[in-house]
Structure formats: structure tokens, C-alpha cells
Scaffold this active site. Structure first.
Site, short mmCIF file in Angstrom:
data_model
loop_
_atom_site.label_atom_id
_atom_site.label_comp_id
_atom_site.label_asym_id
_atom_site.label_seq_id
_atom_site.Cartn_x
_atom_site.Cartn_y
_atom_site.Cartn_z
N GLU A 71 -66.54 52.74 -36.48
CA GLU A 71 -67.20 51.81 -37.41
C GLU A 71 -68.66 51.60 -37.03
OE1 GLU A 71 -64.64 48.35 -37.65
OE2 GLU A 71 -63.14 49.52 -38.74
N CYS A 82 -60.78 60.34 -47.86
CA CYS A 82 -60.11 61.26 -46.93
C CYS A 82 -59.17 62.21 -47.66
CB CYS A 82 -59.38 60.48 -45.85
SG CYS A 82 -60.50 59.71 -44.67
N GLU A 135 -59.31 60.33 -40.12
CA GLU A 135 -58.97 61.64 -40.70
C GLU A 135 -60.20 62.54 -40.80
OE1 GLU A 135 -58.14 58.64 -41.75
OE2 GLU A 135 -56.27 58.62 -42.89
N CYS A 190 -63.64 57.30 -41.23
CA CYS A 190 -62.19 57.22 -40.99
C CYS A 190 -61.74 58.25 -39.96
CB CYS A 190 -61.43 57.51 -42.29
SG CYS A 190 -61.57 56.23 -43.52
N1 THU Z 1 -59.32 53.82 -41.86
C1 THU Z 1 -59.03 55.04 -41.34
O1 THU Z 1 -59.61 55.45 -40.33
N2 THU Z 1 -58.11 55.80 -41.96
C2 THU Z 1 -57.33 55.37 -43.00
O2 THU Z 1 -56.46 56.10 -43.42
C3 THU Z 1 -57.54 54.03 -43.57
C4 THU Z 1 -58.73 53.30 -43.07
C5 THU Z 1 -60.28 52.97 -41.13
C6 THU Z 1 -61.63 52.80 -41.75
C7 THU Z 1 -62.06 51.48 -41.15
O3 THU Z 1 -62.62 51.72 -39.88
C8 THU Z 1 -60.77 50.71 -40.96
O4 THU Z 1 -59.74 51.67 -41.00
C9 THU Z 1 -60.53 49.64 -42.00
O5 THU Z 1 -60.68 50.15 -43.29
#
Ligand code: THU
Length: 140
Positions: free
Chosen positions: A48, A93, A59, A57
Site C-alpha cells: 500500500e 487483477c 496478485e 494488490c
Molecule cells: N487486495 C489484494 O491484494 N488482493 C485482493 O484480491 C483484494 C484486495 C489488497 C489491496 C489493498 O491493499 C487491500 O487489499 C484492501 O483493499
């Protein structure tokens, strides 16, 4: 190794990657693991940014890592979060998984051992992909 053993290994890899999540704003930690055709497993976590929209994310971090190390063909991806309802990949993603991995199985898991496997074609019906770019006419 049995199919279950193979599945457990990729979930374990994603769970380990989740421990590296930089989720200081949302506290929502996610790990992913991507298996390449040769059996190599690439992992990633969400990262983040203080400029929230620059957050990446798990993925996509994982896919960028694998592609940048030369891997090109993938057999499945696992996504691990600590939610009762298993966390699926977000829309962005799904597009990237589709484009770079195709119709692979997506294994969802949480920390209490629940798992579910969904196919990418189910998660992203009627996708946009590079084939459409060849369909436009020449006239401007
Ligand atoms: N996030 C992911 O890394 N993958 C997902 O499949 C859903 C969301 C992360 C993005 C962000 O850092 C946090 O989860 C909240 O949305």
C-alpha cells in the site's frame, strides 16, 4: 505428490507471502502464489502507498515478479486473506490474470483452512483482451 499436496504447497507459499504484506492503511493483508509451467512458484503480497490509489494488490505484484523474471506460462494462482468469505481477486487483477495467465484455476484460501477453486473464465466472463485490438479497421 498428490493433487491435495500440490494445492497445499501453493496455499502455503501464498500464506507465507501474506506475512510480508505492507497493508499499513487497510490492515487487509493478502498473499498470492503463482505456479509457472516448469513448477516454479512466484509469490507476492499487497503493497500500500500513502497515495492510496497507487496501492498494488498481491496478485499483480506476483504476476509482475514472475513476468520480470522471464516466466511466461502459468498453471494456477492462489490467493490467501484472513476473511471468512474467501477473498477473490479484484476486477483489475482479474483482467491482469486473464491477460497474462489465461483461463487458469484461482485457488482462494483463508487462514482457517477453507479453500475454493474458481476458474478464471468464471471470474471474468466475456473478457476484453488483445484479440480485440486486431479487429479494428485501418480507416481513421
Ligand atoms: N487486495 C489484494 O491484494 N488482493 C485482493 O484480491 C483484494 C484486495 C489488497 C489491496 C489493498 O491493499 C487491500 O487489499 C484492501 O483493499
Amino acid at each position: 505428490m498428490s493433487t491435495t499436496g500440490v494445492q497445499e504447497a501453493i496455499i502455503e507459499a501464498a500464506t507465507g507471502a501474506r506475512n510480508c504484506a505492507l497493508a499499513q492503511y487497510s490492515k487487509f493483508c493478502v498473499g498470492a502464489a503463482l505456479e509457472a509451467e516448469d513448477g516454479a512458484i512466484y509469490t507476492g503480497c499487497n503493497i500500500e502507498s500513502s497515495a492510496y490509489e497507487l496501492t498494488m494488490c498481491a496478485e499483480r505484484v506476483t504476476i509482475w515478479k514472475a513476468l520480470s523474471e522471464g516466466a511466461r506460462k502459468f498453471t494456477r494462482i492462489a490467493v490467501v486473506a484472513d476473511t471468512e468469505r474467501l477473498t477473490p481477486p479484484c476486477g483489475a487483477c482479474r483482467q491482469i490474470i486473464w491477460e497474462f495467465c489465461g483461463d487458469i484455476p484461482v485457488i482462494l484460501a483463508n487462514l482457517r483452512g477453507d479453500t475454493e477453486t474458481l476458474q478464471m473464465a468464471f471470474l471474468l466472463p466475456r473478457p476484453f483482451d488483445a484479440d480485440f485490438l486486431d479487429e479494428i479497421g485501418d480507416e481513421k
